[in-house]
Design a protein around this motif. Structure first.
Motif, PDB file in Angstrom:
ATOM      1  N   GLN A 155       0.992  -1.099   0.038  1.00  0.00           N
ATOM      2  CA  GLN A 155       0.133  -0.097  -0.269  1.00  0.00           C
ATOM      3  C   GLN A 155       0.970   1.333  -0.076  1.00  0.00           C
ATOM      4  O   GLN A 155       0.384   2.273  -0.474  1.00  0.00           O
ATOM      5  CB  GLN A 155      -0.796  -0.167   1.138  1.00  0.00           C
ATOM      6  CG  GLN A 155      -1.934  -0.998   1.344  1.00  0.00           C
ATOM      7  CD  GLN A 155      -2.967  -1.109   2.473  1.00  0.00           C
ATOM      8  OE1 GLN A 155      -2.399  -0.850   3.439  1.00  0.00           O
ATOM      9  NE2 GLN A 155      -4.286  -1.425   2.353  1.00  0.00           N
ATOM     10  N   TRP A 158       2.702   2.093  -3.897  1.00  0.00           N
ATOM     11  CA  TRP A 158       1.909   2.496  -5.003  1.00  0.00           C
ATOM     12  C   TRP A 158       1.777   4.003  -4.898  1.00  0.00           C
ATOM     13  O   TRP A 158       1.256   4.608  -4.000  1.00  0.00           O
ATOM     14  CB  TRP A 158       0.688   1.879  -5.263  1.00  0.00           C
ATOM     15  CG  TRP A 158       0.994   0.540  -5.928  1.00  0.00           C
ATOM     16  CD1 TRP A 158       1.260  -0.675  -5.438  1.00  0.00           C
ATOM     17  CD2 TRP A 158       0.901   0.216  -7.283  1.00  0.00           C
ATOM     18  NE1 TRP A 158       1.478  -1.766  -6.158  1.00  0.00           N
ATOM     19  CE2 TRP A 158       1.136  -1.148  -7.437  1.00  0.00           C
ATOM     20  CE3 TRP A 158       0.642   0.763  -8.307  1.00  0.00           C
ATOM     21  CZ2 TRP A 158       1.194  -1.725  -8.752  1.00  0.00           C
ATOM     22  CZ3 TRP A 158       0.530   0.276  -9.756  1.00  0.00           C
ATOM     23  CH2 TRP A 158       0.962  -0.729  -9.684  1.00  0.00           C
ATOM     24  N   LYS A 160      -0.876   7.104  -5.260  1.00  0.00           N
ATOM     25  CA  LYS A 160      -2.209   7.062  -5.108  1.00  0.00           C
ATOM     26  C   LYS A 160      -2.695   7.954  -6.040  1.00  0.00           C
ATOM     27  O   LYS A 160      -3.206   9.271  -5.714  1.00  0.00           O
ATOM     28  CB  LYS A 160      -2.434   7.655  -3.721  1.00  0.00           C
ATOM     29  CG  LYS A 160      -2.202   6.818  -2.539  1.00  0.00           C
ATOM     30  CD  LYS A 160      -2.292   7.198  -1.196  1.00  0.00           C
ATOM     31  CE  LYS A 160      -1.800   6.282  -0.146  1.00  0.00           C
ATOM     32  NZ  LYS A 160      -2.146   6.563   1.255  1.00  0.00           N
ATOM     33  N   ARG A 161      -3.069   7.549  -7.159  1.00  0.00           N
ATOM     34  CA  ARG A 161      -3.580   8.065  -8.562  1.00  0.00           C
ATOM     35  C   ARG A 161      -4.541   7.271  -9.030  1.00  0.00           C
ATOM     36  O   ARG A 161      -4.302   5.885  -9.255  1.00  0.00           O
ATOM     37  CB  ARG A 161      -2.384   8.423  -9.401  1.00  0.00           C
ATOM     38  CG  ARG A 161      -1.167   9.294  -8.883  1.00  0.00           C
ATOM     39  CD  ARG A 161      -0.487  10.120  -9.957  1.00  0.00           C
ATOM     40  NE  ARG A 161       0.585  10.919  -9.570  1.00  0.00           N
ATOM     41  CZ  ARG A 161       0.486  12.157  -9.085  1.00  0.00           C
ATOM     42  NH1 ARG A 161      -0.593  12.540  -8.499  1.00  0.00           N
ATOM     43  NH2 ARG A 161       1.752  12.728  -8.591  1.00  0.00           N
ATOM     44  N   TYR A 177      -5.676   3.454  -7.717  1.00  0.00           N
ATOM     45  CA  TYR A 177      -5.083   2.916  -6.185  1.00  0.00           C
ATOM     46  C   TYR A 177      -5.872   1.818  -5.391  1.00  0.00           C
ATOM     47  O   TYR A 177      -5.304   0.724  -5.295  1.00  0.00           O
ATOM     48  CB  TYR A 177      -4.729   4.177  -5.647  1.00  0.00           C
ATOM     49  CG  TYR A 177      -3.866   3.752  -4.303  1.00  0.00           C
ATOM     50  CD1 TYR A 177      -2.709   3.490  -4.136  1.00  0.00           C
ATOM     51  CD2 TYR A 177      -4.661   3.485  -2.906  1.00  0.00           C
ATOM     52  CE1 TYR A 177      -2.051   2.874  -2.806  1.00  0.00           C
ATOM     53  CE2 TYR A 177      -4.208   3.082  -1.736  1.00  0.00           C
ATOM     54  CZ  TYR A 177      -2.752   2.933  -1.868  1.00  0.00           C
ATOM     55  OH  TYR A 177      -2.307   2.707  -0.546  1.00  0.00           O
ATOM     56  N   ASP A 178      -7.356   2.190  -5.186  1.00  0.00           N
ATOM     57  CA  ASP A 178      -7.955   1.362  -4.268  1.00  0.00           C
ATOM     58  C   ASP A 178      -8.235  -0.018  -5.055  1.00  0.00           C
ATOM     59  O   ASP A 178      -7.865  -1.138  -4.394  1.00  0.00           O
ATOM     60  CB  ASP A 178      -9.099   1.935  -3.880  1.00  0.00           C
ATOM     61  CG  ASP A 178      -9.145   3.160  -3.019  1.00  0.00           C
ATOM     62  OD1 ASP A 178      -7.855   3.263  -2.532  1.00  0.00           O
ATOM     63  OD2 ASP A 178     -10.028   4.007  -2.863  1.00  0.00           O
ATOM     64  N   CYS A 245       3.680   3.358 -10.304  1.00  0.00           N
ATOM     65  CA  CYS A 245       2.210   3.757 -10.853  1.00  0.00           C
ATOM     66  C   CYS A 245       2.028   3.021 -11.960  1.00  0.00           C
ATOM     67  O   CYS A 245       0.767   2.912 -12.281  1.00  0.00           O
ATOM     68  CB  CYS A 245       2.256   5.175 -11.487  1.00  0.00           C
ATOM     69  SG  CYS A 245       3.759   5.532 -12.500  1.00  0.00           S
TER      70      CYS A 245
END
Length: 254
Positions: A155, A158, A160-161, A177-178, A245
């Motif tokens: 977590q 990565w 967060k995009r 991201y999620d 990413c």
């Protein structure tokens, strides 16, 4: 080395000092840690400085291309400007990014100042080496998380995009991201850890705030056989830290 008013002499060379590439040793150390860069070794010298720096500060002097004294031209070094009438350091102008250096390199070439161009080119090479090492480290952390099945670490790796994308072997791309983090949890559901992972033919590229790694990835689960993938991992530098990413793994017949 001697200092006379606004003129600094070093090994018989002197220059009017408008901007000094002479920095407190503590500042250099903290800057390197914060921005994950490395500089040539510097020697702390005890100097009494009456204005920008405190009396008796340890001053760090860069050698070679980093020891440049000039009036307003950026030469691929750290610049510290004192703008306070009392002589207090209140503004640090730090320009060591590749974009600025490349612009200065083109200016130097256009002006046929080839000596300066060579210095800037060497500085660029050093920065790019630092960036490649940082991207390699980020890639290594990604695979360590993969090997151990550590979702908490994954977590943190990565970006967060919404544009982030993960392509697991044989599957369509997962974006955001999620959903990417959830996909790793799903992929690992039936694995026993740690996995065996071997990387071959690793190639690292980096420029500015972007970098990518290509490699052959071999993964073996407990009781299973080795599976091979050709992988492209793309990294982005955000607030001084490299984040993955894009992860794209394409299956390869062994």
């Amino acid at each position: 080395m001697t200092a006379h008013g606004t003129t600094l002499s070093f090994n018989g060379l002197s220059s009017i000092v408008k901007e000094l590439n002479v920095l407190p040793h503590s500042f250099i150390n903290s800057f390197q840690k914060l921005h994950h860069v490395s500089f040539p070794s510097c020697t702390p010298n005890k100097l009494v400085w009456n204005r920008s720096f405190g009396r008796g500060d340890q001053i760090c002097l860069f050698h070679g291309p980093f020891l440049k004294l000039q009036m307003g031209r950026f030469m691929g070094t750290l610049r510290v400007k004192s703008e306070d009438s009392e002589g207090t350091l209140n503004s640090k102008s730090i320009a060591l990014d590749e974009e600025t250096l490349e612009e200065e390199l083109q200016n130097a070439i256009a002006e046929e100042n080839y000596a300066e161009a060579a210095l800037i080119r060497d500085t660029l090479k050093n920065l790019q080496k630092d960036s490649k090492a940082a991207v390699f480290g980020a890639n290594s952390r990604f695979y360590e998380s993969f090997r151990t099945g550590d979702l908490a670490v994954m977590q943190t790796l990565w970006a967060k995009r919404d544009e982030a994308c993960c392509v697991h072997p044989g599957l369509k791309g997962i974006t955001g991201y999620d959903d990417i983090i959830e996909s790793w949890n799903f992929v690992w559901a039936n694995y026993e850890f740690p996995l065996e992972i071997r990387l071959e033919d690793i190639k690292v590229h980096a420029k500015g705030n972007a970098g990518f790694v290509t490699c052959m990835e071999f993964v073996k689960t407990n009781g299973g056989r080795w599976g091979g993938q050709f992988v492209t991992n793309v990294f982005e530098k955000i607030d001084g830290q490299w984040f993955i990413c894009i992860h794209h793994a394409s299956p390869v017949d062994l």
